[in-house]
Design a protein around this motif. Structure first.
Motif, mmCIF file in Angstrom:
data_model
loop_
_atom_site.group_PDB
_atom_site.id
_atom_site.type_symbol
_atom_site.label_atom_id
_atom_site.label_comp_id
_atom_site.label_asym_id
_atom_site.label_seq_id
_atom_site.Cartn_x
_atom_site.Cartn_y
_atom_site.Cartn_z
ATOM 1 N N ILE A 23 0.855 -1.181 0.000
ATOM 2 C CA ILE A 23 0.000 0.000 0.000
ATOM 3 C C ILE A 23 0.890 1.230 0.000
ATOM 4 C CG2 ILE A 23 -1.870 1.211 1.201
ATOM 5 C CD1 ILE A 23 -2.427 -1.521 2.628
ATOM 6 N N THR A 24 0.584 2.156 -0.844
ATOM 7 C CA THR A 24 1.347 3.396 -0.860
ATOM 8 C C THR A 24 0.749 4.341 0.167
ATOM 9 O OG1 THR A 24 1.630 3.039 -3.202
ATOM 10 C CG2 THR A 24 2.258 5.187 -2.370
ATOM 11 N N HIS A 25 1.513 4.642 1.204
ATOM 12 C CA HIS A 25 0.992 5.487 2.274
ATOM 13 C C HIS A 25 2.165 6.061 3.073
ATOM 14 C CE1 HIS A 25 -1.493 6.818 5.607
ATOM 15 N NE2 HIS A 25 -2.538 6.630 4.825
ATOM 16 N N PRO A 26 2.076 7.329 3.503
ATOM 17 C CA PRO A 26 3.226 7.898 4.236
ATOM 18 C C PRO A 26 3.444 7.297 5.623
ATOM 19 C CG PRO A 26 1.417 9.472 4.109
ATOM 20 C CD PRO A 26 1.061 8.333 3.205
ATOM 21 N N MET A 27 2.402 6.860 6.304
ATOM 22 C CA MET A 27 2.511 6.271 7.638
ATOM 23 C C MET A 27 3.325 7.152 8.602
ATOM 24 S SD MET A 27 0.702 3.538 7.380
ATOM 25 C CE MET A 27 1.024 2.383 8.681
ATOM 26 N N ASP A 28 2.916 8.399 8.723
ATOM 27 C CA ASP A 28 3.613 9.301 9.649
ATOM 28 C C ASP A 28 3.162 9.042 11.079
ATOM 29 O OD1 ASP A 28 5.423 10.878 8.196
ATOM 30 O OD2 ASP A 28 3.743 11.887 7.232
#
Lengths: 103, 154
Positions: A23-28
């Motif tokens: 999954i493309t996600h920044p996950m900050d």
């Protein structure tokens, strides 16, 4: 619509289906800071649902401790032709889903 | 945007509060609904376990954690957790030295194998603790990972 954020691969391995997803996600996490010292707000996926033919296979509750562009892999007892669906939801109420038929 | 989400939470909170007092929802359901916020607040491993309601855990060799001994980049550490205990319904991954140790919970469906793989962030050298729930009992296993470069920023 933009390109899907999900990459889903399914593979039949002698009666058990292997599901792999990216999954493309920044996950900050909310702990990191920008160069000027401003905090980057927390932005991460909280829920990932994997279903096959409408039946829930696995639900993952994630936090910021999962890496950026997360990867998940699992196996389940299934057969070719199953419709595998993955959907995610994040803490900013964004979501996406993708369905794929097992070949 | 902030105001809106605040209002939403406030409304939900008051609604659940009212429901509890009138006895509409069992405490269990409330627990499930509030799970995420509470757990991510836990700052230590013990605290996280306490919040989860894990009281007595048995160490089990049937849980296998597959992870590198030394991770060069803490931002991306592949970890696989496999449980061979029958009736496994939940797998929780805790990373003890992270600012928020509670990392992920996997609810395993009837058809799925109790094995998951994901990539985690680790701030520094840490233990990865897996807690497996099977037949309403908790089992645990841990594995130490040396991290040479942290992945949680700071």
């Amino acid at each position: 619509m933009a390109k899907s954020t999900i990459k889903l691969r399914t593979k039949d391995k002698d009666g058990s289906i292997q599901v792999k997803a990216l999954i493309t996600h920044p996950m900050d996490t909310g702990l990191r800071r920008k160069k000027n010292g401003d905090k980057i707000p927390a932005h991460y996926i909280t829920e990932v649902m994997i279903e096959a033919n409408g039946e829930s296979i696995m639900m993952a509750n994630w936090t910021g401790s999962i890496s950026k562009n997360p990867f998940i892999s699992l196996n389940y007892a299934g057969a070719k032709g199953d419709k595998v669906k993955l959907s995610w939801k994040d803490n900013m109420d964004k979501s996406d889903s993708l369905e794929k038929t097992v070949k | 945007m902030k105001r809106r989400s605040f209002m939403k939470t406030a409304i939900v909170a008051s609604a659940t509060g009212a429901a509890i007092t009138s006895g509409l929802i069992s405490s269990n359901a409330v627990f499930a609904a509030s799970h995420e916020k509470d757990f991510t607040k836990a700052k230590s491993l013990d605290e996280a376990m306490k919040l989860m309601g894990v009281t007595d855990v048995a160490e089990s060799e049937m849980i296998k954690i597959k992870a590198p001994e030394i991770a060069e980049n803490g931002a991306v550490v592949p970890v696989g957790i496999t449980s061979e205990i029958e009736g496994t319904t939940e797998i929780v991954a805790l990373i003890s030295n992270n600012p928020t140790p509670y990392a992920a919970k996997y609810t395993i469906g009837a058809k799925a194998k109790a094995a998951v793989k994901s990539r985690f962030k680790m701030a520094k050298t840490t233990d990865v603790v897996a807690i497996v729930k099977a037949n309403d009992k908790f089992y645990t296993a841990k594995s130490n990972i040396k991290v040479t470069k942290g992945g949680c920023g700071g």
